[in-house]
Write a protein that holds these residues in place. Structure first.
Motif, PDB file in Angstrom:
ATOM      1  N   ASP A  24     116.031  11.698 -37.485  1.00 49.09           N
ATOM      2  CA  ASP A  24     115.217  10.929 -38.420  1.00 49.09           C
ATOM      3  C   ASP A  24     114.106  10.166 -37.704  1.00 49.09           C
ATOM      4  O   ASP A  24     112.995  10.052 -38.199  1.00 49.09           O
ATOM      5  N   ILE A  42     111.409  12.692 -37.003  1.00 47.81           N
ATOM      6  CA  ILE A  42     110.644  13.014 -38.210  1.00 47.81           C
ATOM      7  C   ILE A  42     109.556  11.966 -38.435  1.00 47.81           C
ATOM      8  O   ILE A  42     108.392  12.294 -38.687  1.00 47.81           O
ATOM      9  N   SER A  50     105.339  12.499 -37.947  1.00 47.73           N
ATOM     10  CA  SER A  50     104.382  12.177 -39.007  1.00 47.73           C
ATOM     11  C   SER A  50     103.368  11.133 -38.555  1.00 47.73           C
ATOM     12  O   SER A  50     102.162  11.317 -38.709  1.00 47.73           O
ATOM     13  N   ALA A 104     104.479  17.411 -43.888  1.00 48.88           N
ATOM     14  CA  ALA A 104     105.888  17.759 -44.109  1.00 48.88           C
ATOM     15  C   ALA A 104     106.162  19.223 -43.761  1.00 48.88           C
ATOM     16  O   ALA A 104     107.143  19.532 -43.089  1.00 48.88           O
ATOM     17  N   ALA A 107     108.617  20.668 -40.810  1.00 49.29           N
ATOM     18  CA  ALA A 107     109.675  21.631 -41.120  1.00 49.29           C
ATOM     19  C   ALA A 107     109.516  22.920 -40.314  1.00 49.29           C
ATOM     20  O   ALA A 107     110.505  23.534 -39.919  1.00 49.29           O
ATOM     21  N   ILE A 159     113.417  20.206 -35.987  1.00 52.71           N
ATOM     22  CA  ILE A 159     114.048  19.369 -37.010  1.00 52.71           C
ATOM     23  C   ILE A 159     115.009  20.230 -37.813  1.00 52.71           C
ATOM     24  O   ILE A 159     114.592  21.137 -38.532  1.00 52.71           O
ATOM     25  N   SER A 174     118.229  20.894 -40.498  1.00 55.42           N
ATOM     26  CA  SER A 174     118.888  20.387 -41.700  1.00 55.42           C
ATOM     27  C   SER A 174     120.345  20.058 -41.365  1.00 55.42           C
ATOM     28  O   SER A 174     120.831  20.366 -40.272  1.00 55.42           O
ATOM     29  N   VAL A 217     111.772  17.584 -46.373  1.00 53.99           N
ATOM     30  CA  VAL A 217     111.104  16.550 -45.575  1.00 53.99           C
ATOM     31  C   VAL A 217     110.388  15.571 -46.507  1.00 53.99           C
ATOM     32  O   VAL A 217     110.470  14.354 -46.333  1.00 53.99           O
ATOM     33  N   TRP A 252     112.975  13.470 -48.076  1.00 55.17           N
ATOM     34  CA  TRP A 252     113.543  12.560 -47.085  1.00 55.17           C
ATOM     35  C   TRP A 252     112.647  11.331 -46.931  1.00 55.17           C
ATOM     36  O   TRP A 252     113.123  10.197 -46.921  1.00 55.17           O
ATOM     37  N   SER A 277     104.947  11.402 -47.235  1.00 56.52           N
ATOM     38  CA  SER A 277     105.224  12.093 -45.973  1.00 56.52           C
ATOM     39  C   SER A 277     103.950  12.386 -45.183  1.00 56.52           C
ATOM     40  O   SER A 277     104.020  12.760 -44.038  1.00 56.52           O
TER      41      SER A 277
END
Length: 137
Positions: free
Chosen positions: A30, A33, A37, A44, A48, A105, A107, A118, A121, A136
């Motif tokens: 996390d 992620i 960003s 996103a 991914a 990343i 799942s 994403v 999330w 995102s």
């Protein structure tokens, strides 16, 4: 959100988001992620679609830049993005946990997260910390 710019996070807000992610079930993932960003500017779908060969050099070490391949980028517009030191640390942590095969990343089931996952999330994270108008990307 349609037709509007997403709000950007201040340094304080980024810290809040990272602290919240640190309490999640997958804190290392996390954190990465969020930093992909905010520190690399990835969308996103790009987060991914990111695979280890895009962030490793020819000797299997983290490169100084991320080579986003056309297949992972929006409209096939791949690019090279310098890696922020904070993002390097987060990617090294993921590498220690999961190795360097497959998606960066993952799942919960082990494969790549979908772009929609994403997006969802981030929406959940921003709801959790009460940030309005953030997305995102």
């Amino acid at each position: 959100m349609s037709g509007k710019q997403a709000k950007t996070l201040s340094a304080r807000q980024l810290g809040m988001a990272l602290r919240a992610a640190g309490k999640h079930r997958y804190p290392a993932r996390d954190r990465a992620i969020i930093l992909l960003s905010t520190r690399a500017g990835l969308r996103a779908g790009e987060i991914a679609g990111l695979t280890w060969p895009m962030v490793l050099d020819a000797q299997g070490r983290l490169a100084r830049q991320l080579a986003l391949h056309d297949v992972a980028a929006k409209n096939g517009s791949g690019r090279t993005i310098p890696l922020h030191p904070e993002l390097v640390r987060a990617l090294n942590r993921l590498r220690q946990l999961h190795g360097t095969v497959g998606p960066v990343i993952r799942s919960e089931r082990g494969g790549a997260m979908r772009a929609s996952s994403v997006v969802n999330w981030f929406a959940e994270l921003y709801r959790e910390i009460r940030f309005e108008g953030c997305s995102s990307h």
